[in-house]
Design a protein around this motif. Structure first.
Motif, PDB file in Angstrom:
ATOM      1  N   PRO A  82      -9.974   3.383  19.153  1.00 39.12           N
ATOM      2  CA  PRO A  82     -10.054   2.570  18.010  1.00 39.12           C
ATOM      3  C   PRO A  82      -8.931   3.111  17.058  1.00 39.12           C
ATOM      4  N   VAL A  83      -8.376   1.961  16.248  1.00 38.78           N
ATOM      5  CA  VAL A  83      -7.778   2.190  14.983  1.00 38.78           C
ATOM      6  C   VAL A  83      -8.292   1.355  13.852  1.00 38.78           C
ATOM      7  N   LEU A  84      -8.047   2.343  12.804  1.00 35.63           N
ATOM      8  CA  LEU A  84      -8.582   1.598  11.396  1.00 35.63           C
ATOM      9  C   LEU A  84      -7.017   1.721  10.496  1.00 35.63           C
ATOM     10  N   LEU A  85      -6.702   0.232  10.435  1.00 28.49           N
ATOM     11  CA  LEU A  85      -5.513   0.131   9.656  1.00 28.49           C
ATOM     12  C   LEU A  85      -5.636   0.213   8.171  1.00 28.49           C
TER      13      LEU A  85
ATOM     14  N   GLY B 268     -10.808  -2.259  11.874  1.00 36.00           N
ATOM     15  CA  GLY B 268     -11.008  -2.713  10.325  1.00 36.00           C
ATOM     16  C   GLY B 268      -9.611  -2.478   9.829  1.00 36.00           C
ATOM     17  N   LEU B 269      -9.502  -3.003   8.648  1.00 32.95           N
ATOM     18  CA  LEU B 269      -8.338  -3.113   7.922  1.00 32.95           C
ATOM     19  C   LEU B 269      -8.875  -2.742   6.405  1.00 32.95           C
ATOM     20  N   VAL B 270      -7.989  -1.828   5.898  1.00 35.95           N
ATOM     21  CA  VAL B 270      -8.113  -1.404   4.488  1.00 35.95           C
ATOM     22  C   VAL B 270      -7.121  -1.803   3.663  1.00 35.95           C
ATOM     23  N   TYR B 271      -7.182  -2.630   2.536  1.00 38.76           N
ATOM     24  CA  TYR B 271      -6.074  -2.910   1.795  1.00 38.76           C
ATOM     25  C   TYR B 271      -6.137  -2.164   0.384  1.00 38.76           C
ATOM     26  N   LEU B 272      -4.739  -1.535   0.061  1.00 38.39           N
ATOM     27  CA  LEU B 272      -4.700  -0.828  -1.161  1.00 38.39           C
ATOM     28  C   LEU B 272      -3.493  -1.490  -1.988  1.00 38.39           C
ATOM     29  N   ALA B 273      -4.292  -2.256  -2.991  1.00 41.10           N
ATOM     30  CA  ALA B 273      -3.258  -3.008  -4.055  1.00 41.10           C
ATOM     31  C   ALA B 273      -2.201  -3.799  -3.096  1.00 41.10           C
ATOM     32  N   GLY B 274      -3.049  -4.611  -2.135  1.00 38.94           N
ATOM     33  CA  GLY B 274      -2.228  -5.303  -1.014  1.00 38.94           C
ATOM     34  C   GLY B 274      -2.377  -6.824  -1.094  1.00 38.94           C
ATOM     35  N   TYR B 275      -1.565  -7.208  -0.151  1.00 42.55           N
ATOM     36  CA  TYR B 275      -1.811  -8.737   0.125  1.00 42.55           C
ATOM     37  C   TYR B 275      -2.535  -9.112   1.363  1.00 42.55           C
TER      38      TYR B 275
ATOM     39  N   ASP C 155     -11.634   8.937  -0.087  1.00 44.67           N
ATOM     40  CA  ASP C 155     -12.864   8.782   0.093  1.00 44.67           C
ATOM     41  C   ASP C 155     -13.247   7.397   0.285  1.00 44.67           C
ATOM     42  N   PHE C 156     -12.439   6.462   0.059  1.00 46.17           N
ATOM     43  CA  PHE C 156     -12.717   5.040   0.142  1.00 46.17           C
ATOM     44  C   PHE C 156     -12.303   4.709   1.773  1.00 46.17           C
ATOM     45  N   ILE C 157     -11.246   5.255   2.280  1.00 49.82           N
ATOM     46  CA  ILE C 157     -10.836   5.227   3.700  1.00 49.82           C
ATOM     47  C   ILE C 157     -11.916   5.832   4.416  1.00 49.82           C
ATOM     48  N   ALA C 158     -12.172   7.040   4.401  1.00 45.56           N
ATOM     49  CA  ALA C 158     -13.253   7.677   4.899  1.00 45.56           C
ATOM     50  C   ALA C 158     -14.480   6.910   5.005  1.00 45.56           C
ATOM     51  N   ALA C 159     -14.934   6.459   4.008  1.00 46.51           N
ATOM     52  CA  ALA C 159     -16.217   5.657   4.096  1.00 46.51           C
ATOM     53  C   ALA C 159     -16.092   4.328   5.205  1.00 46.51           C
ATOM     54  N   ALA C 160     -14.776   3.716   4.966  1.00 45.70           N
ATOM     55  CA  ALA C 160     -14.675   2.533   5.780  1.00 45.70           C
ATOM     56  C   ALA C 160     -14.515   3.185   7.435  1.00 45.70           C
ATOM     57  N   ALA C 161     -13.956   4.112   7.457  1.00 44.77           N
ATOM     58  CA  ALA C 161     -14.025   4.932   8.913  1.00 44.77           C
ATOM     59  C   ALA C 161     -15.430   5.204   9.299  1.00 44.77           C
ATOM     60  N   ALA C 162     -16.186   5.647   8.441  1.00 50.55           N
ATOM     61  CA  ALA C 162     -17.556   5.785   9.026  1.00 50.55           C
ATOM     62  C   ALA C 162     -18.308   4.626   9.270  1.00 50.55           C
ATOM     63  N   GLU C 163     -17.974   3.295   8.627  1.00 51.40           N
ATOM     64  CA  GLU C 163     -18.777   2.218   9.096  1.00 51.40           C
ATOM     65  C   GLU C 163     -18.496   1.655  10.478  1.00 51.40           C
ATOM     66  N   VAL C 164     -17.059   1.955  10.994  1.00 53.47           N
ATOM     67  CA  VAL C 164     -16.592   1.511  12.165  1.00 53.47           C
ATOM     68  C   VAL C 164     -16.884   2.427  13.200  1.00 53.47           C
ATOM     69  N   SER C 165     -17.279   3.549  12.835  1.00 41.29           N
ATOM     70  CA  SER C 165     -17.450   4.880  13.861  1.00 41.29           C
ATOM     71  C   SER C 165     -18.670   4.488  14.917  1.00 41.29           C
TER      72      SER C 165
END
Length: 252
Positions: free
Chosen positions: A75-78, A99-106, A242-252
């Motif tokens: 799996p890949v978290l983008l 999953g997808l994580v947006y940082l000040a993104g479109y 921290d935000f990315i790690a939390a998202a990764a934990a949700e999809v692990s």
């Protein structure tokens, strides 16, 4: 039996399901823009991939990123910053993206371009600070590179970042081809993949309302706002990691 990486202890079966984190930079930046966050994630034991995005076209850039994703076993978290958010919106349709994580993104909708989404809102300070430079394309037709005027770069793009670092970033920009602004997203991966987003509330590159609107429309699971300039992973690396790690934990 467990393995310890940084401050996180994983069971052997957790190692198999923890996603690879792929960090996608945006326009006017390169892979080095993620350096502090990359270091923090590596120290926590994550596998991290930070490719250099060509910044030539939304369609081509997304295809290039997807080709890297599909070579990864598991799996890949983008994670996409700025224009990188548009790239992950399209490339994130790959089967192994979880999953997808947006940082000040479109966060584009299918059939929507950067120009169309941005055009719904008031211009940011970026509009008056852009530089347009011709370049030769492979087909012989002239193209146009878009970059940020070097003296405006600190205030518009990286306010709050160490001035010495900002100077280096300003003179090592990776321009975005103008054609990318008008290309429509062929798919919106957030329709089938969970997402998370950070709004840079002090953003002078993208109107923060563009970020808020896109995230709300995409129904992201969690959205936070940081009092940050556009280059949020440089100004708030710990919060971003921290935000990315939390998202990764949700999809692990």
């Amino acid at each position: 039996m467990g393995r310890t990486y940084g401050d996180i202890t994983h069971r052997e079966d957790d190692i198999m399901t923890t996603p690879t984190i792929m960090l996608i930079h945006g326009a006017f930046a390169d892979s080095a823009s993620f350096a502090p966050v990359t270091r923090l994630l590596l120290d926590r034991g994550f596998t991290v991939v930070v490719p250099a995005v060509p910044n030539r076209s939304l369609v081509g850039d997304a295809a290039y990123v997807r080709s890297i994703i599909e070579r990864i076993d598991g799996p890949v978290l983008l994670v996409g910053h700025s224009y990188g958010g548009a790239v992950v919106t399209v490339a994130g349709a790959a089967d192994n993206v979880v999953g997808l994580v947006y940082l000040a993104g479109y966060a584009l909708e299918e059939g929507e371009s950067l120009g169309e989404l941005q055009g719904r809102f008031a211009d940011s300070d970026l509009a008056a600070a852009l530089v347009y430079t011709p370049f030769p394309q492979g087909d012989g037709e002239p193209g146009t590179d878009v970059s940020v005027e070097i003296t405006a770069f600190p205030d518009v793009f990286a306010a709050g970042v160490d001035p010495q670092v900002t100077q280096v970033l300003a003179v090592s920009q990776r321009p975005l081809a103008a054609a990318a602004f008008g290309e429509a997203a062929s798919v919106a991966a957030w329709r089938t993949k969970p997402g998370w987003g950070i709004v840079s509330a002090a953003d002078h590159t993208i109107n923060p309302d563009v970020e808020r609107f896109g995230y709300k429309r995409a129904g992201l699971r969690r959205v936070i706002e940081l009092d940050s300039p556009h280059l949020v992973m440089r100004s708030h690396p710990d919060d971003v990691a921290d935000f990315i790690a939390a998202a990764a934990a949700e999809v692990s």
